[in-house]
Motif scaffolding. Structure first.
Motif, short mmCIF file in Angstrom:
data_model
loop_
_atom_site.label_atom_id
_atom_site.label_comp_id
_atom_site.label_asym_id
_atom_site.label_seq_id
_atom_site.Cartn_x
_atom_site.Cartn_y
_atom_site.Cartn_z
N VAL A 150 0.84 -1.19 0.00
CA VAL A 150 0.00 0.00 0.00
C VAL A 150 0.89 1.26 0.00
CG1 VAL A 150 -1.62 1.22 1.53
CG2 VAL A 150 -1.86 -1.24 1.18
N TRP A 152 1.47 5.68 0.50
CA TRP A 152 1.29 6.57 1.65
C TRP A 152 0.19 7.60 1.46
CZ3 TRP A 152 1.98 11.00 -0.90
CH2 TRP A 152 2.88 11.01 -1.97
N ASN A 153 -0.39 7.67 0.25
CA ASN A 153 -1.25 8.84 0.01
C ASN A 153 -2.68 8.70 0.56
OD1 ASN A 153 -1.79 6.94 -1.94
ND2 ASN A 153 -2.09 8.43 -3.58
N ARG A 161 -10.11 -1.02 0.92
CA ARG A 161 -10.62 -1.61 -0.33
C ARG A 161 -9.92 -2.93 -0.64
NH1 ARG A 161 -7.86 2.62 -4.63
NH2 ARG A 161 -6.04 1.34 -5.05
N LYS A 176 1.81 -4.91 3.97
CA LYS A 176 3.04 -4.14 4.10
C LYS A 176 2.68 -2.70 3.75
CE LYS A 176 6.20 -2.34 2.43
NZ LYS A 176 6.47 -0.90 2.59
N GLU A 179 6.33 2.84 4.16
CA GLU A 179 7.17 3.21 5.30
C GLU A 179 6.85 4.62 5.81
OE1 GLU A 179 7.92 2.02 2.33
OE2 GLU A 179 9.94 2.60 1.67
N GLY A 229 0.71 1.67 -6.06
CA GLY A 229 1.90 2.52 -5.95
C GLY A 229 2.36 2.97 -7.31
N SER A 230 3.64 3.20 -7.43
CA SER A 230 4.19 3.80 -8.65
C SER A 230 4.36 2.75 -9.75
CB SER A 230 5.54 4.44 -8.33
OG SER A 230 6.45 3.45 -7.92
N THR A 233 7.70 0.68 -9.32
CA THR A 233 7.63 -0.42 -8.35
C THR A 233 6.66 -1.49 -8.85
OG1 THR A 233 7.99 1.22 -6.63
CG2 THR A 233 7.36 -0.97 -5.91
N LEU A 252 -1.88 1.72 -10.32
CA LEU A 252 -0.71 2.59 -10.46
C LEU A 252 -1.14 4.05 -10.64
CD1 LEU A 252 1.35 0.13 -12.69
CD2 LEU A 252 1.19 0.22 -10.20
N GLY A 253 -0.34 4.80 -11.34
CA GLY A 253 -0.57 6.25 -11.38
C GLY A 253 -1.55 6.69 -12.46
N CYS A 285 -3.83 9.33 -6.91
CA CYS A 285 -3.61 8.64 -8.18
C CYS A 285 -4.58 9.14 -9.24
CB CYS A 285 -3.78 7.14 -7.98
SG CYS A 285 -5.35 6.70 -7.24
N GLU A 382 2.98 12.11 -14.62
CA GLU A 382 2.28 12.25 -13.33
C GLU A 382 3.15 13.12 -12.42
OE1 GLU A 382 2.11 8.90 -10.54
OE2 GLU A 382 -0.04 9.26 -10.38
P1 NAD Z 1 5.93 3.45 -4.40
O1 NAD Z 1 5.81 2.53 -5.56
O2 NAD Z 1 7.22 4.11 -4.16
O3 NAD Z 1 5.56 2.68 -3.04
C1 NAD Z 1 4.35 1.99 -2.89
C2 NAD Z 1 4.58 0.81 -1.96
O4 NAD Z 1 5.48 -0.08 -2.57
C3 NAD Z 1 5.19 1.19 -0.60
O5 NAD Z 1 4.58 0.40 0.40
C4 NAD Z 1 6.63 0.79 -0.77
O6 NAD Z 1 7.27 0.47 0.44
C5 NAD Z 1 6.49 -0.43 -1.64
N1 NAD Z 1 7.70 -0.80 -2.38
C6 NAD Z 1 8.72 0.00 -2.78
N2 NAD Z 1 9.66 -0.74 -3.43
C7 NAD Z 1 9.22 -2.01 -3.45
C8 NAD Z 1 9.72 -3.24 -3.99
N3 NAD Z 1 10.90 -3.28 -4.63
N4 NAD Z 1 8.99 -4.34 -3.86
C9 NAD Z 1 7.79 -4.33 -3.23
N5 NAD Z 1 7.27 -3.20 -2.68
C10 NAD Z 1 7.97 -2.06 -2.79
O7 NAD Z 1 4.75 4.49 -4.59
P2 NAD Z 1 4.42 5.72 -3.65
O8 NAD Z 1 5.39 6.80 -3.98
O9 NAD Z 1 4.27 5.29 -2.25
O10 NAD Z 1 2.95 6.10 -4.17
C11 NAD Z 1 2.77 6.98 -5.20
C12 NAD Z 1 2.33 6.27 -6.46
O11 NAD Z 1 1.22 5.43 -6.18
C13 NAD Z 1 1.83 7.23 -7.50
O12 NAD Z 1 2.32 6.87 -8.77
C14 NAD Z 1 0.32 7.07 -7.46
O13 NAD Z 1 -0.33 7.41 -8.63
C15 NAD Z 1 0.18 5.64 -7.13
N6 NAD Z 1 -1.12 5.36 -6.51
C16 NAD Z 1 -2.06 4.69 -7.23
C17 NAD Z 1 -3.33 4.45 -6.71
C18 NAD Z 1 -4.36 3.70 -7.50
O14 NAD Z 1 -5.33 3.23 -6.90
N7 NAD Z 1 -4.24 3.55 -8.80
C19 NAD Z 1 -3.63 4.91 -5.43
C20 NAD Z 1 -2.66 5.60 -4.71
C21 NAD Z 1 -1.40 5.81 -5.28
#
Ligand code: NAD
Length: 480
Positions: A150, A152-153, A161, A176, A179, A229-230, A233, A252-253, A285, A382
Protein backbone atom coordinates in the motif's frame (compact mmCIF):
# COMPACT_ATOMS: atom_id res chain seq x y z
CA UNK A 1 1.87 10.86 19.92
CA UNK A 2 -1.16 10.71 22.18
CA UNK A 3 -4.32 8.61 22.12
CA UNK A 4 -2.71 5.57 20.49
CA UNK A 5 -4.29 2.19 21.35
CA UNK A 6 -1.33 0.28 19.91
CA UNK A 7 2.44 0.39 20.17
CA UNK A 8 3.61 1.89 16.84
CA UNK A 9 6.96 0.11 16.96
CA UNK A 10 5.41 -3.37 16.95
CA UNK A 11 4.38 -5.67 14.10
CA UNK A 12 1.34 -7.95 14.13
CA UNK A 13 2.24 -11.52 13.18
CA UNK A 14 -0.06 -14.45 13.90
CA UNK A 15 -2.07 -12.48 16.46
CA UNK A 16 1.04 -11.53 18.45
CA UNK A 17 2.43 -8.00 18.62
CA UNK A 18 6.18 -8.37 18.17
CA UNK A 19 9.08 -5.99 18.71
CA UNK A 20 11.21 -5.59 15.57
CA UNK A 21 14.98 -5.94 15.24
CA UNK A 22 15.22 -2.33 14.01
CA UNK A 23 13.04 0.75 13.63
CA UNK A 24 12.40 3.62 11.21
CA UNK A 25 11.44 7.19 12.16
CA UNK A 26 7.94 8.59 11.61
CA UNK A 27 8.26 12.18 10.39
CA UNK A 28 5.33 14.63 10.60
CA UNK A 29 5.26 16.25 7.12
CA UNK A 30 3.72 19.42 8.58
CA UNK A 31 6.71 20.10 10.84
CA UNK A 32 9.54 17.77 9.86
CA UNK A 33 9.66 16.54 13.48
CA UNK A 34 9.99 12.88 14.43
CA UNK A 35 6.78 11.82 16.17
CA UNK A 36 7.20 8.04 16.56
CA UNK A 37 9.17 4.99 15.48
CA UNK A 38 7.88 2.08 13.43
CA UNK A 39 9.24 -1.38 12.75
CA UNK A 40 11.75 -1.94 9.98
CA UNK A 41 10.36 -5.35 9.08
CA UNK A 42 12.73 -7.85 7.49
CA UNK A 43 12.39 -10.75 5.07
CA UNK A 44 12.34 -13.05 8.12
CA UNK A 45 9.36 -11.11 9.56
CA UNK A 46 7.53 -11.42 6.24
CA UNK A 47 8.25 -15.13 6.20
CA UNK A 48 6.81 -15.49 9.71
CA UNK A 49 3.74 -13.49 8.67
CA UNK A 50 3.11 -15.68 5.60
CA UNK A 51 3.45 -18.83 7.73
CA UNK A 52 1.01 -17.34 10.27
CA UNK A 53 -1.46 -16.48 7.51
CA UNK A 54 -1.31 -20.04 6.15
CA UNK A 55 -1.89 -21.39 9.67
CA UNK A 56 -4.98 -19.15 9.99
CA UNK A 57 -6.34 -20.58 6.73
CA UNK A 58 -5.78 -24.09 8.03
CA UNK A 59 -7.34 -23.15 11.37
CA UNK A 60 -10.24 -21.09 12.79
CA UNK A 61 -10.24 -18.48 10.04
CA UNK A 62 -10.37 -21.03 7.24
CA UNK A 63 -13.33 -22.80 8.89
CA UNK A 64 -15.44 -19.67 9.35
CA UNK A 65 -18.56 -19.28 7.27
CA UNK A 66 -18.96 -16.32 4.94
CA UNK A 67 -21.67 -15.02 7.29
CA UNK A 68 -19.28 -15.05 10.26
CA UNK A 69 -16.54 -13.30 8.26
CA UNK A 70 -19.04 -10.68 7.18
CA UNK A 71 -20.18 -10.06 10.75
CA UNK A 72 -16.59 -9.46 11.91
CA UNK A 73 -16.01 -6.96 9.09
CA UNK A 74 -19.28 -5.19 9.80
CA UNK A 75 -18.39 -4.96 13.51
CA UNK A 76 -14.95 -3.65 12.53
CA UNK A 77 -16.58 -0.95 10.41
CA UNK A 78 -18.56 0.15 13.44
CA UNK A 79 -15.42 0.26 15.58
CA UNK A 80 -13.65 2.37 12.96
CA UNK A 81 -16.60 4.78 12.97
CA UNK A 82 -16.31 5.10 16.76
CA UNK A 83 -12.62 6.05 16.36
CA UNK A 84 -12.94 8.45 13.43
CA UNK A 85 -11.49 11.50 15.14
CA UNK A 86 -8.58 9.54 16.61
CA UNK A 87 -7.81 7.91 13.27
CA UNK A 88 -7.97 11.30 11.54
CA UNK A 89 -5.57 12.83 14.07
CA UNK A 90 -3.12 9.93 13.66
CA UNK A 91 -3.25 10.18 9.86
CA UNK A 92 -2.85 13.97 9.94
CA UNK A 93 0.35 13.64 12.00
CA UNK A 94 1.67 10.73 9.95
CA UNK A 95 1.05 11.92 6.37
CA UNK A 96 0.22 15.64 6.76
CA UNK A 97 -3.36 15.28 5.54
CA UNK A 98 -5.67 18.16 6.57
CA UNK A 99 -7.98 16.87 9.31
CA UNK A 100 -11.21 17.00 7.30
CA UNK A 101 -9.66 14.99 4.47
CA UNK A 102 -8.16 12.51 6.96
CA UNK A 103 -11.58 12.15 8.56
CA UNK A 104 -13.11 11.39 5.16
CA UNK A 105 -10.54 8.63 4.69
CA UNK A 106 -11.52 7.08 8.04
CA UNK A 107 -15.19 7.22 7.05
CA UNK A 108 -14.31 5.48 3.77
CA UNK A 109 -12.39 2.79 5.68
CA UNK A 110 -15.48 2.13 7.80
CA UNK A 111 -17.61 2.06 4.67
CA UNK A 112 -15.35 -0.55 3.02
CA UNK A 113 -15.68 -2.75 6.11
CA UNK A 114 -19.47 -2.36 6.04
CA UNK A 115 -19.72 -2.97 2.30
CA UNK A 116 -17.49 -6.04 2.26
CA UNK A 117 -19.00 -7.25 5.53
CA UNK A 118 -22.43 -7.20 3.89
CA UNK A 119 -21.14 -8.69 0.64
CA UNK A 120 -19.17 -11.59 2.16
CA UNK A 121 -22.07 -14.08 1.89
CA UNK A 122 -23.46 -12.74 -1.39
CA UNK A 123 -20.85 -13.98 -3.83
CA UNK A 124 -22.52 -16.90 -5.56
CA UNK A 125 -21.40 -19.54 -8.01
CA UNK A 126 -23.38 -20.70 -11.04
CA UNK A 127 -25.03 -23.87 -12.20
CA UNK A 128 -24.26 -24.67 -15.83
CA UNK A 129 -26.65 -26.73 -18.02
CA UNK A 130 -24.51 -29.51 -19.51
CA UNK A 131 -24.61 -33.03 -20.95
CA UNK A 132 -27.22 -35.52 -19.83
CA UNK A 133 -26.11 -37.21 -16.59
CA UNK A 134 -24.01 -34.26 -15.33
CA UNK A 135 -24.58 -31.54 -12.75
CA UNK A 136 -22.08 -28.72 -13.16
CA UNK A 137 -21.55 -25.78 -10.85
CA UNK A 138 -18.88 -23.23 -9.95
CA UNK A 139 -17.43 -22.36 -6.55
CA UNK A 140 -15.70 -19.09 -5.64
CA UNK A 141 -12.82 -19.90 -3.31
CA UNK A 142 -10.21 -17.71 -1.60
CA UNK A 143 -6.77 -17.61 -3.26
CA UNK A 144 -5.14 -18.33 0.10
CA UNK A 145 -2.49 -15.95 1.46
CA UNK A 146 -2.80 -12.50 -0.11
CA UNK A 147 -0.03 -9.89 -0.03
CA UNK A 148 -1.04 -6.22 0.14
CA UNK A 149 1.42 -3.43 -0.61
CA UNK A 150 0.00 0.00 0.00
CA UNK A 151 1.26 3.57 -0.68
CA UNK A 152 1.29 6.57 1.65
CA UNK A 153 -1.25 8.84 0.01
CA UNK A 154 -4.56 7.24 1.07
CA UNK A 155 -3.50 4.51 3.52
CA UNK A 156 -6.88 3.97 5.17
CA UNK A 157 -8.89 3.92 1.95
CA UNK A 158 -6.53 1.57 0.15
CA UNK A 159 -6.26 -0.81 3.11
CA UNK A 160 -10.06 -0.83 3.31
CA UNK A 161 -10.62 -1.61 -0.33
CA UNK A 162 -7.94 -4.27 -0.65
CA UNK A 163 -7.71 -5.98 2.75
CA UNK A 164 -11.49 -5.64 3.28
CA UNK A 165 -12.31 -7.47 0.04
CA UNK A 166 -9.62 -10.12 0.59
CA UNK A 167 -10.86 -10.95 4.09
CA UNK A 168 -14.50 -11.01 2.97
CA UNK A 169 -13.59 -13.77 0.50
CA UNK A 170 -11.78 -15.75 3.22
CA UNK A 171 -8.17 -15.03 2.30
CA UNK A 172 -5.55 -14.45 5.01
CA UNK A 173 -3.74 -11.16 4.45
CA UNK A 174 -0.18 -9.95 4.94
CA UNK A 175 -0.13 -6.16 4.77
CA UNK A 176 3.04 -4.14 4.10
CA UNK A 177 2.06 -0.48 4.49
CA UNK A 178 4.24 2.30 3.06
CA UNK A 179 7.17 3.21 5.30
CA UNK A 180 5.88 6.82 5.36
CA UNK A 181 2.40 5.80 6.53
CA UNK A 182 2.12 2.81 8.85
CA UNK A 183 0.26 4.15 11.85
CA UNK A 184 -3.35 3.81 10.71
CA UNK A 185 -2.55 0.32 9.36
CA UNK A 186 -1.48 -0.71 12.85
CA UNK A 187 -4.43 1.08 14.44
CA UNK A 188 -6.78 -0.77 12.07
CA UNK A 189 -5.16 -4.15 12.81
CA UNK A 190 -5.61 -3.59 16.54
CA UNK A 191 -9.30 -2.80 16.02
CA UNK A 192 -9.66 -5.87 13.78
CA UNK A 193 -8.38 -8.14 16.55
CA UNK A 194 -10.84 -6.50 18.97
CA UNK A 195 -13.64 -7.05 16.44
CA UNK A 196 -12.97 -10.79 16.60
CA UNK A 197 -10.70 -11.40 13.60
CA UNK A 198 -8.82 -14.62 14.44
CA UNK A 199 -5.02 -14.54 14.83
CA UNK A 200 -3.16 -14.68 11.53
CA UNK A 201 -6.09 -13.61 9.34
CA UNK A 202 -4.50 -10.14 9.11
CA UNK A 203 -0.77 -9.64 9.66
CA UNK A 204 0.93 -6.25 9.43
CA UNK A 205 4.66 -5.90 8.79
CA UNK A 206 5.84 -2.30 8.32
CA UNK A 207 9.18 -1.81 6.64
CA UNK A 208 11.08 -0.55 3.62
CA UNK A 209 9.80 -1.43 0.17
CA UNK A 210 13.06 -2.90 -1.04
CA UNK A 211 13.21 -5.16 2.01
CA UNK A 212 9.83 -6.11 3.49
CA UNK A 213 7.92 -5.24 0.29
CA UNK A 214 10.21 -7.15 -2.04
CA UNK A 215 10.23 -10.14 0.33
CA UNK A 216 6.42 -10.23 0.33
CA UNK A 217 6.01 -10.03 -3.46
CA UNK A 218 8.62 -12.76 -4.03
CA UNK A 219 7.41 -15.11 -1.28
CA UNK A 220 6.38 -18.53 -2.66
CA UNK A 221 3.74 -18.85 0.07
CA UNK A 222 1.73 -15.88 -1.27
CA UNK A 223 -1.06 -16.73 -3.74
CA UNK A 224 -2.14 -13.21 -4.80
CA UNK A 225 -0.50 -9.78 -4.69
CA UNK A 226 -2.41 -6.51 -4.53
CA UNK A 227 -0.09 -3.57 -5.22
CA UNK A 228 -0.94 0.12 -5.21
CA UNK A 229 1.90 2.52 -5.95
CA UNK A 230 4.19 3.80 -8.65
CA UNK A 231 4.68 2.36 -12.13
CA UNK A 232 8.37 1.66 -11.45
CA UNK A 233 7.63 -0.42 -8.35
CA UNK A 234 4.62 -2.04 -10.05
CA UNK A 235 6.92 -3.44 -12.71
CA UNK A 236 9.16 -4.97 -10.02
CA UNK A 237 6.16 -6.40 -8.19
CA UNK A 238 4.72 -8.00 -11.32
CA UNK A 239 8.10 -9.47 -12.25
CA UNK A 240 8.56 -10.92 -8.74
CA UNK A 241 5.04 -12.40 -8.70
CA UNK A 242 5.62 -13.90 -12.14
CA UNK A 243 8.31 -16.14 -10.66
CA UNK A 244 5.61 -17.75 -8.50
CA UNK A 245 3.00 -17.49 -11.28
CA UNK A 246 0.47 -15.77 -9.02
CA UNK A 247 -2.09 -13.11 -10.01
CA UNK A 248 -1.31 -9.46 -9.38
CA UNK A 249 -3.54 -6.42 -9.18
CA UNK A 250 -1.66 -3.25 -10.10
CA UNK A 251 -3.24 0.07 -9.15
CA UNK A 252 -0.71 2.59 -10.46
CA UNK A 253 -0.57 6.25 -11.38
CA UNK A 254 -2.52 8.52 -13.70
CA UNK A 255 -2.66 11.73 -15.72
CA UNK A 256 -6.40 12.03 -15.67
CA UNK A 257 -8.16 14.58 -17.89
CA UNK A 258 -11.37 16.50 -17.38
CA UNK A 259 -12.77 17.47 -20.78
CA UNK A 260 -14.92 20.60 -20.63
CA UNK A 261 -17.04 21.41 -23.66
CA UNK A 262 -18.35 24.89 -24.47
CA UNK A 263 -21.92 23.85 -23.54
CA UNK A 264 -20.90 22.72 -20.01
CA UNK A 265 -22.41 24.15 -16.84
CA UNK A 266 -19.20 25.91 -15.83
CA UNK A 267 -20.40 26.98 -12.38
CA UNK A 268 -21.19 23.35 -11.54
CA UNK A 269 -17.87 22.16 -12.97
CA UNK A 270 -15.52 24.67 -11.33
CA UNK A 271 -15.33 23.19 -7.80
CA UNK A 272 -14.65 19.72 -9.29
CA UNK A 273 -12.06 21.01 -11.74
CA UNK A 274 -10.06 22.61 -8.93
CA UNK A 275 -10.61 20.13 -6.12
CA UNK A 276 -9.60 17.17 -8.28
CA UNK A 277 -6.20 18.81 -8.68
CA UNK A 278 -5.49 19.95 -5.15
CA UNK A 279 -7.15 17.36 -2.91
CA UNK A 280 -4.49 15.72 -0.71
CA UNK A 281 -2.09 18.33 -2.15
CA UNK A 282 -2.43 16.66 -5.55
CA UNK A 283 -0.98 13.40 -4.20
CA UNK A 284 -3.87 11.37 -5.56
CA UNK A 285 -3.61 8.64 -8.18
CA UNK A 286 -6.84 9.88 -9.76
CA UNK A 287 -5.89 13.57 -9.47
CA UNK A 288 -7.03 15.53 -12.48
CA UNK A 289 -3.86 17.29 -13.52
CA UNK A 290 -5.07 18.08 -17.07
CA UNK A 291 -8.05 20.31 -17.81
CA UNK A 292 -9.02 20.22 -21.49
CA UNK A 293 -11.35 23.04 -22.50
CA UNK A 294 -13.15 23.82 -25.75
CA UNK A 295 -11.79 27.12 -26.97
CA UNK A 296 -14.98 29.28 -26.74
CA UNK A 297 -15.10 28.54 -22.97
CA UNK A 298 -11.35 28.98 -22.42
CA UNK A 299 -11.34 32.53 -21.03
CA UNK A 300 -14.30 31.97 -18.68
CA UNK A 301 -12.82 28.70 -17.38
CA UNK A 302 -9.38 30.26 -16.80
CA UNK A 303 -11.02 33.16 -14.94
CA UNK A 304 -13.11 30.82 -12.77
CA UNK A 305 -10.27 28.46 -11.90
CA UNK A 306 -7.85 31.32 -11.26
CA UNK A 307 -10.31 32.93 -8.85
CA UNK A 308 -10.68 29.59 -7.03
CA UNK A 309 -6.89 29.20 -6.81
CA UNK A 310 -6.79 32.67 -5.25
CA UNK A 311 -8.89 31.29 -2.39
CA UNK A 312 -6.63 28.24 -1.76
CA UNK A 313 -4.51 28.30 1.37
CA UNK A 314 -1.72 25.91 2.31
CA UNK A 315 -0.87 25.05 5.90
CA UNK A 316 -0.22 22.34 8.50
CA UNK A 317 -2.60 19.39 8.71
CA UNK A 318 -4.06 20.57 12.02
CA UNK A 319 -4.92 23.99 10.53
CA UNK A 320 -7.26 22.03 8.24
CA UNK A 321 -6.92 24.34 5.24
CA UNK A 322 -7.67 23.22 1.69
CA UNK A 323 -4.07 22.08 1.09
CA UNK A 324 -1.58 20.47 3.48
CA UNK A 325 2.11 19.71 3.09
CA UNK A 326 3.55 17.14 0.71
CA UNK A 327 4.55 13.83 2.27
CA UNK A 328 8.33 14.35 2.31
CA UNK A 329 11.25 16.57 1.38
CA UNK A 330 11.85 14.25 -1.58
CA UNK A 331 8.28 14.67 -2.86
CA UNK A 332 8.64 18.45 -2.53
CA UNK A 333 11.81 18.25 -4.59
CA UNK A 334 10.01 16.24 -7.30
CA UNK A 335 7.05 18.64 -7.47
CA UNK A 336 9.16 21.82 -7.48
CA UNK A 337 11.25 20.14 -10.21
CA UNK A 338 8.09 19.88 -12.33
CA UNK A 339 7.19 23.50 -11.64
CA UNK A 340 10.71 24.47 -12.80
CA UNK A 341 10.28 22.31 -15.91
CA UNK A 342 7.13 24.35 -16.63
CA UNK A 343 8.94 27.72 -16.61
CA UNK A 344 8.00 28.16 -20.28
CA UNK A 345 4.27 27.90 -19.43
CA UNK A 346 2.29 30.99 -18.34
CA UNK A 347 1.36 30.79 -14.63
CA UNK A 348 -2.35 31.64 -14.47
CA UNK A 349 -2.70 31.54 -10.67
CA UNK A 350 -1.18 30.14 -7.50
CA UNK A 351 -2.49 29.34 -4.02
CA UNK A 352 -1.16 31.07 -0.93
CA UNK A 353 1.19 29.68 1.71
CA UNK A 354 -0.05 30.46 5.23
CA UNK A 355 2.03 32.83 7.36
CA UNK A 356 4.42 31.32 9.92
CA UNK A 357 4.60 27.86 8.35
CA UNK A 358 6.76 25.45 10.38
CA UNK A 359 10.18 25.61 8.72
CA UNK A 360 10.61 21.81 8.60
CA UNK A 361 7.32 21.23 6.71
CA UNK A 362 7.15 20.31 3.02
CA UNK A 363 4.89 23.00 1.56
CA UNK A 364 4.31 23.86 -2.10
CA UNK A 365 1.81 26.46 -3.35
CA UNK A 366 -0.71 25.07 -5.87
CA UNK A 367 0.10 26.15 -9.45
CA UNK A 368 -2.33 26.58 -12.35
CA UNK A 369 -0.58 26.80 -15.73
CA UNK A 370 -1.65 27.36 -19.33
CA UNK A 371 -0.35 24.76 -21.79
CA UNK A 372 -0.87 24.80 -25.57
CA UNK A 373 1.29 21.75 -26.11
CA UNK A 374 -0.33 18.44 -25.06
CA UNK A 375 3.11 16.81 -25.45
CA UNK A 376 4.70 19.06 -22.79
CA UNK A 377 6.27 17.23 -19.84
CA UNK A 378 3.72 18.79 -17.44
CA UNK A 379 0.89 17.55 -19.68
CA UNK A 380 2.32 14.03 -19.94
CA UNK A 381 3.94 12.98 -16.66
CA UNK A 382 2.28 12.25 -13.33
CA UNK A 383 3.33 15.10 -11.02
CA UNK A 384 1.76 13.95 -7.73
CA UNK A 385 1.55 17.49 -6.41
CA UNK A 386 -0.87 20.46 -6.60
CA UNK A 387 -0.16 21.42 -10.22
CA UNK A 388 -2.73 21.57 -13.04
CA UNK A 389 -2.42 22.54 -16.69
CA UNK A 390 -5.21 23.93 -18.87
CA UNK A 391 -5.11 22.77 -22.51
CA UNK A 392 -7.44 24.22 -25.17
CA UNK A 393 -9.03 22.14 -27.95
CA UNK A 394 -11.26 22.87 -30.97
CA UNK A 395 -13.12 19.66 -31.86
CA UNK A 396 -14.43 16.52 -30.17
CA UNK A 397 -11.92 14.39 -32.10
CA UNK A 398 -9.08 16.59 -30.95
CA UNK A 399 -10.31 16.38 -27.35
CA UNK A 400 -10.28 12.57 -27.54
CA UNK A 401 -6.82 12.58 -29.09
CA UNK A 402 -5.38 14.81 -26.35
CA UNK A 403 -7.23 13.04 -23.52
CA UNK A 404 -5.99 9.63 -24.71
CA UNK A 405 -2.56 10.98 -25.58
CA UNK A 406 -0.66 9.87 -22.47
CA UNK A 407 0.61 6.47 -21.36
CA UNK A 408 -1.94 6.38 -18.51
CA UNK A 409 -5.65 5.60 -18.35
CA UNK A 410 -7.03 5.78 -14.82
CA UNK A 411 -10.06 8.10 -14.78
CA UNK A 412 -11.53 10.85 -16.98
CA UNK A 413 -14.43 13.29 -16.86
CA UNK A 414 -16.68 14.87 -19.48
CA UNK A 415 -18.47 18.13 -18.85
CA UNK A 416 -21.24 18.76 -21.40
CA UNK A 417 -25.02 19.09 -21.59
CA UNK A 418 -25.17 17.07 -24.84
CA UNK A 419 -26.29 13.49 -24.16
CA UNK A 420 -25.01 12.15 -27.46
CA UNK A 421 -21.60 13.66 -26.88
CA UNK A 422 -21.51 12.29 -23.32
CA UNK A 423 -22.15 8.76 -24.59
CA UNK A 424 -19.68 9.02 -27.48
CA UNK A 425 -16.93 10.40 -25.28
CA UNK A 426 -17.52 7.85 -22.51
CA UNK A 427 -16.91 5.08 -25.06
CA UNK A 428 -13.87 6.67 -26.65
CA UNK A 429 -11.88 7.72 -23.56
CA UNK A 430 -9.18 5.34 -22.32
CA UNK A 431 -9.86 5.08 -18.60
CA UNK A 432 -11.05 2.65 -15.95
CA UNK A 433 -13.66 5.13 -14.73
CA UNK A 434 -15.42 7.88 -16.70
CA UNK A 435 -17.45 10.56 -14.95
CA UNK A 436 -20.10 12.63 -16.72
CA UNK A 437 -20.78 16.05 -15.20
CA UNK A 438 -18.99 15.13 -11.96
CA UNK A 439 -15.57 13.95 -10.89
CA UNK A 440 -15.08 10.97 -8.60
CA UNK A 441 -18.79 10.41 -7.84
CA UNK A 442 -18.01 10.88 -4.16
CA UNK A 443 -15.43 8.08 -4.25
CA UNK A 444 -18.11 5.37 -3.85
CA UNK A 445 -16.76 2.12 -2.41
CA UNK A 446 -19.33 0.34 -4.61
CA UNK A 447 -17.72 1.48 -7.87
CA UNK A 448 -15.10 -0.80 -9.49
CA UNK A 449 -11.82 1.06 -9.86
CA UNK A 450 -8.59 0.47 -11.76
CA UNK A 451 -6.72 1.47 -14.86
CA UNK A 452 -5.58 0.73 -18.37
CA UNK A 453 -2.12 1.29 -19.85
CA UNK A 454 0.47 2.39 -17.30
CA UNK A 455 -2.32 2.94 -14.75
CA UNK A 456 -2.30 -0.82 -14.17
CA UNK A 457 -4.66 -3.76 -14.44
CA UNK A 458 -7.22 -5.56 -12.32
CA UNK A 459 -10.06 -3.91 -10.45
CA UNK A 460 -10.57 -3.13 -6.78
CA UNK A 461 -13.63 -1.69 -5.02
CA UNK A 462 -17.21 -2.85 -5.50
CA UNK A 463 -18.19 -6.47 -6.09
CA UNK A 464 -15.56 -6.74 -8.79
CA UNK A 465 -12.84 -6.87 -6.13
CA UNK A 466 -14.46 -9.94 -4.59
CA UNK A 467 -14.04 -11.76 -7.90
CA UNK A 468 -10.43 -10.59 -8.07
CA UNK A 469 -9.71 -11.87 -4.56
CA UNK A 470 -11.13 -15.32 -5.32
CA UNK A 471 -10.50 -18.14 -7.69
CA UNK A 472 -13.19 -19.97 -9.66
CA UNK A 473 -13.51 -23.73 -9.46
CA UNK A 474 -15.76 -25.67 -11.85
CA UNK A 475 -17.26 -28.90 -10.47
CA UNK A 476 -18.66 -31.41 -12.97
CA UNK A 477 -20.48 -34.26 -11.23
CA UNK A 478 -21.43 -37.31 -13.31
CA UNK A 479 -24.33 -39.19 -11.79
CA UNK A 480 -25.75 -40.96 -14.82
P1 NAD B 1 5.93 3.45 -4.40
O1 NAD B 1 5.81 2.53 -5.56
O2 NAD B 1 7.22 4.11 -4.16
O3 NAD B 1 5.56 2.68 -3.04
C1 NAD B 1 4.35 1.99 -2.89
C2 NAD B 1 4.58 0.81 -1.96
O4 NAD B 1 5.48 -0.08 -2.57
C3 NAD B 1 5.19 1.19 -0.60
O5 NAD B 1 4.58 0.40 0.40
C4 NAD B 1 6.63 0.79 -0.77
O6 NAD B 1 7.27 0.47 0.44
C5 NAD B 1 6.49 -0.43 -1.64
N1 NAD B 1 7.70 -0.80 -2.38
C6 NAD B 1 8.72 0.00 -2.78
N2 NAD B 1 9.66 -0.74 -3.43
C7 NAD B 1 9.22 -2.01 -3.45
C8 NAD B 1 9.72 -3.24 -3.99
N3 NAD B 1 10.90 -3.28 -4.63
N4 NAD B 1 8.99 -4.34 -3.86
C9 NAD B 1 7.79 -4.33 -3.23
N5 NAD B 1 7.27 -3.20 -2.68
C10 NAD B 1 7.97 -2.06 -2.79
O7 NAD B 1 4.75 4.49 -4.59
P2 NAD B 1 4.42 5.72 -3.65
O8 NAD B 1 5.39 6.80 -3.98
O9 NAD B 1 4.27 5.29 -2.25
O10 NAD B 1 2.95 6.10 -4.17
C11 NAD B 1 2.77 6.98 -5.20
C12 NAD B 1 2.33 6.27 -6.46
O11 NAD B 1 1.22 5.43 -6.18
C13 NAD B 1 1.83 7.23 -7.50
O12 NAD B 1 2.32 6.87 -8.77
C14 NAD B 1 0.32 7.07 -7.46
O13 NAD B 1 -0.33 7.41 -8.63
C15 NAD B 1 0.18 5.64 -7.13
N6 NAD B 1 -1.12 5.36 -6.51
C16 NAD B 1 -2.06 4.69 -7.23
C17 NAD B 1 -3.33 4.45 -6.71
C18 NAD B 1 -4.36 3.70 -7.50
O14 NAD B 1 -5.33 3.23 -6.90
N7 NAD B 1 -4.24 3.55 -8.80
C19 NAD B 1 -3.63 4.91 -5.43
C20 NAD B 1 -2.66 5.60 -4.71
C21 NAD B 1 -1.40 5.81 -5.28
Amino acid sequence: MQNLWFDPTEMLIGGVWKAPAGTLPVIDPSTGAEVAQIAAGTAADIDAAVIAARAALDGDWGRMTALERGRILTRLGQMVLERIDDLAAIEAADVGKPLTQARNDAIALARYCEFYGGAADKVHGQTIPYLDGYTVYTLREPHGVTGHIVPWNYPMQIIGRSVGAALAMGNAAVLKPAEEACLTALAFARLAADAGLPPGALNVVPGLGAQAGAALTAHPGVQHVSFTGSVATGRLVQAAAAQNVVPVTLELGGKSPQVVFADADLDAALPFLVNAGIQNAGQTCSASSRILVERPLYDALVAGMSAAYGRLHVGPAVADLQVGPLISARQKEIVTGFIDAGRDLPVLATGTLADDLPTGGHYVAPHLLACDDPGHKLAQDEIFGPVQVIIPFDTEDQAVQIANGTAYGLVAAIWSRDGGRQARMAKRLHAGQVFINNYGAGGGVELPFGGTGLSGHGREKGFEALYGFSSLKTVAQYHG
